[in-house]
Design a protein around this motif. Sequence first.
Motif, short mmCIF file in Angstrom:
data_model
loop_
_atom_site.label_atom_id
_atom_site.label_comp_id
_atom_site.label_asym_id
_atom_site.label_seq_id
_atom_site.Cartn_x
_atom_site.Cartn_y
_atom_site.Cartn_z
N GLY A 209 11.44 17.37 39.68
CA GLY A 209 12.26 18.32 40.16
C GLY A 209 11.48 19.40 40.88
N GLU A 210 12.36 19.92 41.77
CA GLU A 210 11.42 20.94 42.66
C GLU A 210 12.26 22.05 43.16
OE1 GLU A 210 10.08 21.01 47.41
OE2 GLU A 210 9.15 19.58 46.05
N TYR A 211 12.08 23.32 43.18
CA TYR A 211 12.83 24.62 43.16
C TYR A 211 12.05 25.27 44.49
CZ TYR A 211 14.22 29.50 42.63
OH TYR A 211 14.68 30.71 42.91
N ASP A 212 12.89 25.79 45.48
CA ASP A 212 12.36 26.71 46.62
C ASP A 212 13.40 27.61 46.44
OD1 ASP A 212 10.32 25.06 48.10
OD2 ASP A 212 11.76 23.47 48.08
N ALA A 213 12.79 29.05 46.36
CA ALA A 213 13.51 30.30 46.18
C ALA A 213 13.87 30.48 47.61
CB ALA A 213 12.55 31.20 45.55
N THR A 214 14.96 30.96 47.72
CA THR A 214 15.71 31.62 49.14
C THR A 214 15.66 33.20 48.81
OG1 THR A 214 17.89 31.26 48.24
CG2 THR A 214 16.98 29.71 49.69
N ASN A 215 15.86 33.55 47.41
CA ASN A 215 15.58 35.20 47.05
C ASN A 215 15.14 35.11 45.62
OD1 ASN A 215 15.99 37.57 46.00
ND2 ASN A 215 18.22 37.92 46.70
N TYR B 51 7.31 33.94 42.43
CA TYR B 51 7.00 32.63 43.09
C TYR B 51 8.16 32.18 44.08
CZ TYR B 51 9.89 30.49 39.31
OH TYR B 51 10.78 30.28 38.65
N ASP B 52 7.73 31.32 44.97
CA ASP B 52 8.58 30.91 45.87
C ASP B 52 8.99 29.24 45.74
OD1 ASP B 52 8.85 32.91 47.97
OD2 ASP B 52 6.75 32.70 48.07
N LYS B 53 7.85 28.61 45.17
CA LYS B 53 8.19 27.26 44.73
C LYS B 53 7.79 26.61 43.45
CE LYS B 53 7.37 22.77 47.31
NZ LYS B 53 6.86 22.15 48.42
N ARG B 54 8.32 25.76 42.85
CA ARG B 54 8.12 25.21 41.65
C ARG B 54 8.45 24.07 41.67
NH1 ARG B 54 9.00 28.77 36.18
NH2 ARG B 54 6.81 29.63 36.45
N SER C 68 17.06 34.91 40.32
CA SER C 68 16.49 34.13 41.45
C SER C 68 17.40 33.27 41.98
CB SER C 68 15.20 33.55 41.03
OG SER C 68 14.51 32.84 41.89
N VAL C 69 17.51 33.14 43.42
CA VAL C 69 18.21 32.14 43.94
C VAL C 69 17.67 31.14 44.87
CG1 VAL C 69 20.53 31.71 45.33
CG2 VAL C 69 20.19 33.83 44.02
N GLY C 70 18.00 29.80 44.62
CA GLY C 70 17.05 28.91 45.29
C GLY C 70 17.86 27.45 45.54
N ASP C 71 17.30 26.47 46.01
CA ASP C 71 17.63 25.24 46.24
C ASP C 71 16.79 24.36 45.44
OD1 ASP C 71 19.39 26.19 48.31
OD2 ASP C 71 18.15 25.54 49.95
N THR C 72 17.44 23.04 44.74
CA THR C 72 16.66 22.43 44.00
C THR C 72 16.96 20.96 44.31
OG1 THR C 72 18.73 22.11 42.21
CG2 THR C 72 17.02 23.99 41.91
N ASP C 73 16.33 19.94 43.92
CA ASP C 73 16.41 18.75 43.79
C ASP C 73 15.56 18.02 42.81
OD1 ASP C 73 13.45 17.52 44.98
OD2 ASP C 73 14.05 19.11 46.56
#
Length: 369
Positions: free
Chosen positions: A274-280, A286-289, A246-251
Amino acid sequence: MDKMFKRSILGAAIATAAMVSASANAYTIGESNDAQVEVYGVVSISAVDYGTDDGFTSEDGSKKDEGWVLENETRVGFRAAQAMTDSLEAFVQVESGWVLDEGADLGNRDTFVGMRGDSWGQVRFGRMLTPMYELVDWPYSASNMGTTFDRGWRSGERFQFDRKSQQIRYDSASIADMLTFSLSYGKGSEKSSDSSFVGGKVSIAPVDMLTLHAAFELGEDTVFASGSDATFNKDGTLNEAGKQGSVGDTDAYFAGFELRPIDSLMFAAAYKVGEYDATNKGGFDYDKREIDAFSLQANYYMGDALFRLGYANQTGETDTKEDTTLDFETITGEFGYSFNSVYTFLRIAEHSNDGEGDVMVRVGTEWYF
């Protein structure tokens, strides 16, 4: 024949003299290397019973406790420094550690080259801890609280990195004897060509007894998991299949403090989100965590003895809904004693996930050389 032999000897002598002369007058770049190399390390070995299964199943399909195992966190390294000018020094470090079944590779821990000066700080290039993880790891994950507070190794919970190889990091000199800061930029996940991260931390000591910390880390195109996450039974059969990456952006953001009201007492607390938003999404659904975690601890020093109590907690949401599979909790206690700088300890911790707990017991020793 005799004349030819003498001429050969004469020619060789002339050639040798010419080489010696050339060597004596050869141009040398820089000064001779008088850098001192330091060998250092930490001996750290412990016996631990996690009180739970290790992912394997017995023949009847039930989980079972694998009992006591030895864990070897011993590490060794080399440091060297060389003055470039009166105010600038070059330095290097190469370190190995975490001795697994196949051993430990030289350079798998902090391995870098850099430059430093007393007035401005230092800059390093290579493999090292990120500024935020340096705080998460210590002291806020002490006594195995990292099982809850430091879960960056778990797929789907990797909101900050730990140690990265392709990194540029700047650490400031102390400002007004009370403030330091660090900034870092690097490549994130090696399996994604566009992956990168940026992070930083600041520490300030407004009074002698108190130190405040804050940090952040932002990542782009972070790879979360792959087929390598598969687990296997002891007979080689598949226990749980790995998931497509799974690929995504984090902060991620962090705040903490250390308080020492007296020499024999230290309190520490930290909070991170922390937050994760999936781009793939890959093999995940899921899309967000989002995850929140905190840790608390109290330390009492009595001569060469240490008593520590700690508590850590994590909760999370998946696609904006409460997700109890992300709920983790650790209650821990440690007693340690330093025998002429050789620290020996006993740790007892209860780790629980979604209400189900396991008691871990660890006995070990560590000392620096």
